[in-house]
Design a protein around this motif. Structure first.
Motif, PDB file in Angstrom:
ATOM      1  N   ILE A 113       0.834  -1.198   0.000  1.00  0.00           N
ATOM      2  CA  ILE A 113       0.000   0.000   0.000  1.00  0.00           C
ATOM      3  C   ILE A 113       0.873   1.255   0.000  1.00  0.00           C
ATOM      4  O   ILE A 113       0.580   2.224  -0.699  1.00  0.00           O
ATOM      5  CB  ILE A 113      -0.965  -0.022   1.218  1.00  0.00           C
ATOM      6  N   ALA A 116       2.012   1.670  -3.460  1.00  0.00           N
ATOM      7  CA  ALA A 116       0.911   2.115  -4.316  1.00  0.00           C
ATOM      8  C   ALA A 116       0.638   3.602  -4.120  1.00  0.00           C
ATOM      9  O   ALA A 116       0.422   4.347  -5.091  1.00  0.00           O
ATOM     10  CB  ALA A 116      -0.344   1.298  -4.019  1.00  0.00           C
ATOM     11  N   LYS A 117       0.687   4.053  -2.870  1.00  0.00           N
ATOM     12  CA  LYS A 117       0.468   5.481  -2.589  1.00  0.00           C
ATOM     13  C   LYS A 117       1.551   6.331  -3.238  1.00  0.00           C
ATOM     14  O   LYS A 117       1.277   7.376  -3.824  1.00  0.00           O
ATOM     15  CB  LYS A 117       0.456   5.725  -1.076  1.00  0.00           C
ATOM     16  N   ALA A 120       0.934   6.483  -6.918  1.00  0.00           N
ATOM     17  CA  ALA A 120      -0.206   7.352  -7.229  1.00  0.00           C
ATOM     18  C   ALA A 120       0.235   8.814  -7.171  1.00  0.00           C
ATOM     19  O   ALA A 120      -0.205   9.644  -7.976  1.00  0.00           O
ATOM     20  CB  ALA A 120      -1.353   7.084  -6.264  1.00  0.00           C
ATOM     21  N   LEU A 130       1.537   1.156 -11.432  1.00  0.00           N
ATOM     22  CA  LEU A 130       0.605   0.891 -10.330  1.00  0.00           C
ATOM     23  C   LEU A 130      -0.295  -0.296 -10.673  1.00  0.00           C
ATOM     24  O   LEU A 130      -0.551  -1.161  -9.834  1.00  0.00           O
ATOM     25  CB  LEU A 130      -0.229   2.150 -10.050  1.00  0.00           C
ATOM     26  N   CYS A 131      -0.755  -0.354 -11.922  1.00  0.00           N
ATOM     27  CA  CYS A 131      -1.572  -1.495 -12.351  1.00  0.00           C
ATOM     28  C   CYS A 131      -0.767  -2.792 -12.264  1.00  0.00           C
ATOM     29  O   CYS A 131      -1.290  -3.820 -11.822  1.00  0.00           O
ATOM     30  CB  CYS A 131      -2.080  -1.295 -13.779  1.00  0.00           C
ATOM     31  N   VAL A 134      -0.677  -4.026  -8.762  1.00  0.00           N
ATOM     32  CA  VAL A 134      -1.936  -4.677  -8.386  1.00  0.00           C
ATOM     33  C   VAL A 134      -1.981  -6.093  -8.966  1.00  0.00           C
ATOM     34  O   VAL A 134      -2.307  -7.053  -8.267  1.00  0.00           O
ATOM     35  CB  VAL A 134      -3.148  -3.848  -8.868  1.00  0.00           C
ATOM     36  N   THR A 138      -2.250  -9.654  -6.894  1.00  0.00           N
ATOM     37  CA  THR A 138      -3.435 -10.510  -6.973  1.00  0.00           C
ATOM     38  C   THR A 138      -3.067 -11.904  -7.480  1.00  0.00           C
ATOM     39  O   THR A 138      -3.917 -12.769  -7.585  1.00  0.00           O
ATOM     40  CB  THR A 138      -4.520  -9.925  -7.900  1.00  0.00           C
TER      41      THR A 138
ATOM     42  N   ALA B 134      -7.182  -6.288  -5.051  1.00  0.00           N
ATOM     43  CA  ALA B 134      -7.198  -5.115  -5.925  1.00  0.00           C
ATOM     44  C   ALA B 134      -7.942  -3.966  -5.248  1.00  0.00           C
ATOM     45  O   ALA B 134      -7.486  -2.812  -5.291  1.00  0.00           O
ATOM     46  CB  ALA B 134      -7.849  -5.470  -7.261  1.00  0.00           C
ATOM     47  N   VAL B 136      -8.306  -3.383  -2.039  1.00  0.00           N
ATOM     48  CA  VAL B 136      -7.491  -2.836  -0.945  1.00  0.00           C
ATOM     49  C   VAL B 136      -6.428  -1.876  -1.489  1.00  0.00           C
ATOM     50  O   VAL B 136      -6.287  -0.751  -1.017  1.00  0.00           O
ATOM     51  CB  VAL B 136      -6.821  -3.985  -0.149  1.00  0.00           C
ATOM     52  N   TYR B 137      -5.715  -2.301  -2.516  1.00  0.00           N
ATOM     53  CA  TYR B 137      -4.626  -1.484  -3.055  1.00  0.00           C
ATOM     54  C   TYR B 137      -5.146  -0.227  -3.725  1.00  0.00           C
ATOM     55  O   TYR B 137      -4.637   0.862  -3.512  1.00  0.00           O
ATOM     56  CB  TYR B 137      -3.787  -2.294  -4.057  1.00  0.00           C
ATOM     57  N   LEU B 138      -6.165  -0.391  -4.577  1.00  0.00           N
ATOM     58  CA  LEU B 138      -6.641   0.747  -5.356  1.00  0.00           C
ATOM     59  C   LEU B 138      -7.289   1.792  -4.451  1.00  0.00           C
ATOM     60  O   LEU B 138      -7.093   2.990  -4.644  1.00  0.00           O
ATOM     61  CB  LEU B 138      -7.620   0.275  -6.433  1.00  0.00           C
ATOM     62  N   ALA B 140      -6.662   2.232  -1.223  1.00  0.00           N
ATOM     63  CA  ALA B 140      -5.639   2.855  -0.373  1.00  0.00           C
ATOM     64  C   ALA B 140      -4.859   3.907  -1.153  1.00  0.00           C
ATOM     65  O   ALA B 140      -4.477   4.942  -0.606  1.00  0.00           O
ATOM     66  CB  ALA B 140      -4.689   1.795   0.170  1.00  0.00           C
ATOM     67  N   ALA B 141      -4.625   3.662  -2.432  1.00  0.00           N
ATOM     68  CA  ALA B 141      -3.855   4.605  -3.242  1.00  0.00           C
ATOM     69  C   ALA B 141      -4.753   5.708  -3.811  1.00  0.00           C
ATOM     70  O   ALA B 141      -4.263   6.620  -4.470  1.00  0.00           O
ATOM     71  CB  ALA B 141      -3.146   3.863  -4.373  1.00  0.00           C
ATOM     72  N   VAL B 143      -7.002   5.463  -6.166  1.00  0.00           N
ATOM     73  CA  VAL B 143      -7.146   5.359  -7.617  1.00  0.00           C
ATOM     74  C   VAL B 143      -8.609   5.075  -7.959  1.00  0.00           C
ATOM     75  O   VAL B 143      -9.196   4.127  -7.436  1.00  0.00           O
ATOM     76  CB  VAL B 143      -6.260   4.221  -8.181  1.00  0.00           C
ATOM     77  N   SER B 146      -9.207   2.016 -12.396  1.00  0.00           N
ATOM     78  CA  SER B 146      -8.174   0.985 -12.277  1.00  0.00           C
ATOM     79  C   SER B 146      -7.708   0.490 -13.644  1.00  0.00           C
ATOM     80  O   SER B 146      -6.866  -0.393 -13.717  1.00  0.00           O
ATOM     81  CB  SER B 146      -8.699  -0.188 -11.448  1.00  0.00           C
TER      82      SER B 146
END
Lengths: 190, 173
Positions: A113, A116-117, A120, A130-131, A134, A138, B134, B136-138, B140-141, B143, B146
């Motif tokens: 996270i 990711a932040k 962003a 960033l994608c 993710v 996953t 996905a 959780v991450y998106l 938190a950021a 976004v 996606s």
């Protein structure tokens, strides 16, 4: 929320279907049986989970994460060329990946996270990266699937860990396909 | 080689203990800490399993799982995937505890060393709860769009399920 709706719909569907398949009585008893079965199931795998958490704790304390980190950074620089230029993001990415490999979900998520932040905040140049982050999170990268081994052992498997090579191969295929799809979609997406 | 494979678990544990002892780690204390964390994990997954197990039992008893298997079996057979694993593949990206419940149900019913049981175990071990992770991450950021993240992640899941089935068939089929 979504899961709640799904569960409710499935209950309804089962109640409607059971009389049609002549299994109303079995379905009527099933919910109580299921609730009862959940407890011995968790108890039966708890021992295995505890044992392997201990092994992971050992690996953590002897610096396995740090040792992995050194080897992972060149790979991460290639995967995330823009974000890896920022020292903070690179260290978060490294922590995320090594925790994922060791199966330490509790450590992988906060680090992921943070990365990711950071991505962003970089905005437009890093949005593909960033994608990718993710997609990689996953997919499963865990080297030692202790929970699955515990389930197999509890069910009486001849050798609980003999699925390891299959898990590794399958994880590798999954990650490769994820990255391949990422490379493809990145070019096609408008 | 065969007895080495049978000794995988104690060998793994012993190598970790040896590596730790050589670095001056208190081995016993680390194992205790890990066991405590393991108990916490077990307690944490219990509530979700208590909610989902009755549903899985109901799905099976009402004949819905069988119906689903029958509907999907021509496709699954053509792909070489055991049809028992159909509910696992549908649930895996959505709910981690749901997948755990379904997989353990398949493993105990079909047998841990059966092809379906092994395939379920490998599927569970080589995938993640895609939508949950996905989200959780998106979120938190921060976004909102996606873009291609979810489609690419689902491609990876599909590849994982197919390769799990094929590898298991190759090794134990």
């Amino acid at each position: 929320m979504l899961l709640g709706i799904l569960i409710t719909a499935l209950y309804l569907l089962c109640i409607l279907l059971a009389p049609l398949t002549g299994s109303a009585e079995a379905a009527g008893n099933a919910v109580m049986e299921g609730a009862q079965a959940a407890i011995p199931f968790v108890l039966s795998i708890a021992g295995g989970i505890c044992l392997w958490s201990g092994v992971l704790e050992l690996l953590e304390r002897c610096g396995a994460s740090a040792a992995l980190a050194g080897r992972l950074q060149p790979l991460l620089r290639r995967l995330y060329p823009r974000s890896a230029r920022e020292e903070e993001i690179l260290s978060a990415l490294t922590e995320n990946l090594s925790a994922n490999l060791l199966g330490l979900g509790n450590a992988a998520t906060p680090a992921g996270i943070r990365a990711a932040k950071g991505m962003a905040a970089l905005g437009e140049p890093a949005r593909d990266e960033l994608c990718t982050l993710v997609v990689l999170n996953t997919a499963s990268l865990q080297l030692l699937p202790a929970m699955i081994a515990s389930i197999r052992a509890a069910a009486g498997a001849a050798s609980a860990f003999d699925i390891l090579p299959a898990v590794w191969l399958s994880s590798a295929v999954s990650v490769s396909c994820g990255l391949l799809a990422a490379a493809l979609f990145r070019r096609l997406w408008r | 080689m065969k007895s080495l494979g049978a000794l995988t678990a104690p060998l793994l544990i012993c190598s970790a203990m040896l590596a730790a002892a050589l670095r001056g780690v208190d081995v016993y204390d680390a194992l205790l800490t890990g066991a405590r964390r393991g108990m916490k994990t077990a307690v944490e997954i219990l509530p979700a399993l208590l909610v989902l197990y009755p549903l899985i039992y109901l799905l099976r008893a009402s004949g819905l799982l069988e119906l689903l298997g029958q509907c999907l079996s021509p496709l699954l057979q053509a792909l070489g995937v055991p049809e028992e694993t159909a509910p696992l593949m549908l649930l895996r990206p959505i709910s981690g505890s749901g997948a755990l419940s379904v997989a353990s149900d398949i493993i105990s019913r079909a047998g841990p060393d059966s092809l379906a049981g092994r395939t379920a175990a490998v599927m569970l071990g080589s995938s993640e709860t895609t939508f949950y992770v996905a989200a959780v991450y998106l979120s938190a950021a921060g976004v909102k769009n996606s873009r291609w993240a979810i489609p690419a992640a689902l491609c990876a899941d599909l590849a994982c399920f197919l390769s799990s089935a094929w590898v298991c068939r190759l090794l134990w089929g």
